[in-house]
Write an enzyme that holds these catalytic residues in place. Sequence first.
Site, PDB file in Angstrom:
ATOM      1  N   LYS A 196       0.871  -1.000   0.035  1.00  0.00           N
ATOM      2  CA  LYS A 196       0.250  -0.292   0.446  1.00  0.00           C
ATOM      3  C   LYS A 196       1.412   0.783  -0.391  1.00  0.00           C
ATOM      4  O   LYS A 196       1.826   1.296   1.427  1.00  0.00           O
ATOM      5  CB  LYS A 196      -0.959  -0.125   1.067  1.00  0.00           C
ATOM      6  CG  LYS A 196      -2.483   0.703   1.273  1.00  0.00           C
ATOM      7  CD  LYS A 196      -3.087   0.481   1.754  1.00  0.00           C
ATOM      8  CE  LYS A 196      -4.467   1.735   2.099  1.00  0.00           C
ATOM      9  NZ  LYS A 196      -5.201   1.296   2.929  1.00  0.00           N
ATOM     10  N   GLU A 231     -19.715  -4.562  10.370  1.00  0.00           N
ATOM     11  CA  GLU A 231     -20.677  -3.100  11.628  1.00  0.00           C
ATOM     12  C   GLU A 231     -21.456  -3.974  11.413  1.00  0.00           C
ATOM     13  O   GLU A 231     -22.003  -3.890  12.498  1.00  0.00           O
ATOM     14  CB  GLU A 231     -21.245  -2.412  10.660  1.00  0.00           C
ATOM     15  CG  GLU A 231     -20.274  -0.569   9.858  1.00  0.00           C
ATOM     16  CD  GLU A 231     -19.385  -1.690   8.839  1.00  0.00           C
ATOM     17  OE1 GLU A 231     -19.604  -2.561   7.767  1.00  0.00           O
ATOM     18  OE2 GLU A 231     -18.219  -0.685   8.296  1.00  0.00           O
ATOM     19  N   ARG A 248     -25.838  -0.200   7.703  1.00  0.00           N
ATOM     20  CA  ARG A 248     -25.025  -2.185   7.011  1.00  0.00           C
ATOM     21  C   ARG A 248     -25.242  -2.717   8.616  1.00  0.00           C
ATOM     22  O   ARG A 248     -25.658  -4.045   8.256  1.00  0.00           O
ATOM     23  CB  ARG A 248     -23.355  -1.782   7.247  1.00  0.00           C
ATOM     24  CG  ARG A 248     -22.632  -3.254   6.797  1.00  0.00           C
ATOM     25  CD  ARG A 248     -23.114  -3.928   5.505  1.00  0.00           C
ATOM     26  NE  ARG A 248     -22.635  -3.550   4.568  1.00  0.00           N
ATOM     27  CZ  ARG A 248     -21.496  -3.454   3.067  1.00  0.00           C
ATOM     28  NH1 ARG A 248     -20.386  -4.542   4.256  1.00  0.00           N
ATOM     29  NH2 ARG A 248     -21.214  -3.342   1.909  1.00  0.00           N
TER      30      ARG A 248
END
Length: 625
Positions: free
Chosen positions: A282, A367, A395
């Site tokens: 990343k 979530e 969610r």
Amino acid sequence: MTNFLETISAPDELRGLEVSKLPQIAQELRNFILTSVSGTGGHLSSNLGTVELALALHYVFDTPYDRLVWDVGHQSYAHKILTGRREAMSGLRQFDGISGFPKRSESEYDAFGTAHSSTSISAALGMAVAAKNKNEQRNVVAIIGDGAMSAGMAFEAMNNAGVNKKVPLIVILNDNEMSISPAVGALNRYLVKLISGSMYAATKRGLDKVLSVAPPIREFAKRLEGHTKGMLGPATIFEEFGFDYYGPIDGHNLDVLVSTLQNIKVLAQTEGPQFLHVITKKGKGYALAEADPIAYHGPSPFNPIVGIQAKPASKKTYTQIFGEWLCDMGEADERLMAITPAMREGSGLVEFEKRFPERYFDVGIAEQHAVTFAAGIACEGLKPVVAIYSTFLQRGYDQLIHDVTLQNLPVVFAIDRAGMVGADGATHAGAFDVAFLRCLPNLILMTPANEQECRAMLTTAFKHDGPAAVRYPRGSGIGLETTGQALESLPIGKGLVVRSISEQLPPQKKIAFICFGPLLYNALSVAKEINATVIDMRFVKPLDEELLCDIARTHDALVFVEDSAVKGGAGSACLEVLADQNIQIESLQMGLPDEYVEHGDVNFLLDLYGLSSEKMKQRVTARFL
Ligand SMILES: Cc1ncc(C[n+]2csc(CCOP(=O)(O)OP(=O)(O)O)c2C)c(N)n1
Ligand SMILES: CC(=O)[C@@H](O)[C@H](O)COP(=O)(O)O
Ligand SMILES: [Mg+2]
């Protein structure tokens, strides 16, 4: 030297080049992304990490006929640049500019709109099943990160895909060991084990399969083996789900990527679901982002030469107000347990984790689990605080109803990014939480107008013996100090008269602004000009019905003001009460429209939707004066 990127306006032109040209194009792409995103702001480290992957995918697959579904899609800038949107990147996430995420209405190459995590495998499976059903020989590829892989929805899709042997689905796991912050959970540990080589056997088994069914690609297997260690061992979790698994391979090595994808493309058509595990870095190629992928996950505009420079802010953000409160309350009450679904930085929990690591829980992009996990904690007498963006709470809605409010459990929901969020646009707008929360029995719902109210409401929620939510916007408030402020509650269900009509110059019509949240200050500036009343209602639930009815009986018109959807919002709640009380009065509702609010500068959008002070004044004057 030719700048190939400038010659590519569609993947067809890319596919006409020799594979040996791809590394140069990758470098040009990476430089372009860094230059562009440092100018506009946006998601950077994830995009720098997926340059080769995007390039190889468009080189190997016949896009847009073959479908690419980018999970979350925050890492799709290279994909966008290669599919004719290089120039449009200068308008990234600006009003009328391109979205920061894949969007079907934006390009035929954007097979599926994403931005909320972990939807890609489900959508890709749907497309693959449809292609099979229509006898279309089409490849469908889901590209999903290791963070996104931690969500239950990804495994729901894997569970359904794996048994469907004749579905040409390809899943590519982009594993960089990062979510926004470091990836967490058992899946992350498992993937590290895979990368570490202790389970390379899966690749060996995959190679054996490749050799048995497709002898002509024997050299592919040998080359792939060159990148793996041939140890035998247990099947990977992905194979147990019914996928053929290959990898891990180097996600920055274009030779390996292209040859592997070319062969997996063939296998998907004959062998069913394929799973390719790629390892990327990343922030790849930009040292500052490689060193700190968190800081460069979604930076505002910055100078790429010197990198992000910390700027002392004049006012704290609501996120900082929450983070400060969380530490203060965590210090005062050891029952406090803080939960975040993979948004430690965004929700303001970095300091709390440092000070109270044993009471801090990053549950991953999960979530649904976060909400019910909190319910379980509450059952045992502790005090969970779920820090969650409004849009991501969507969610966990069933869990909020079924596991928290139905059981009347004392869970605090600190709802950040309520209202318009600006650059992230429609997928991230916190437009609907007032509508979907106020209908829930047992729940208290608070809308602070400023930082001090926010802190007091968080305390009120924490001390309340039942479920309670406080919703606050992205960004800063009006600049009220909160540090060291006492942790005192507010009287539940009580609003506040902020301004009364001055009798010195009585207005032709007595108007009252009934406000929920920070737009109160826009209303207040209008009220001072036209000599109107301003009420800070503070609670959407329970509403201060007595105050509301008193104001309605003593004024000629009411203006309801909120930074949430008008449909089902706080103003609607007030109108329901007035109807019940058979109080007739002229009224005007101001809030978010019955449409998805796109990306753009928040102040521009407020004006566009008639919520700036100027537009509020125009609307009130036109309607009542
Ligand atoms: C449902 C949902 N929860 C949280 C987020 C916020 N979010 C955006 S990107 C991200 C991390 C994604 O990690 P990964 O999939 O590994 O992608 P990477 O950034 O590493 O490329 C998170 C948590 C989201 N977009 N959707
Ligand atoms: C892609 C994603 O969902 C997150 O990175 C999100 O964009 C963060 O939003 P904020 O910038 O408001 O924290
Ligand atoms: Mg990742």
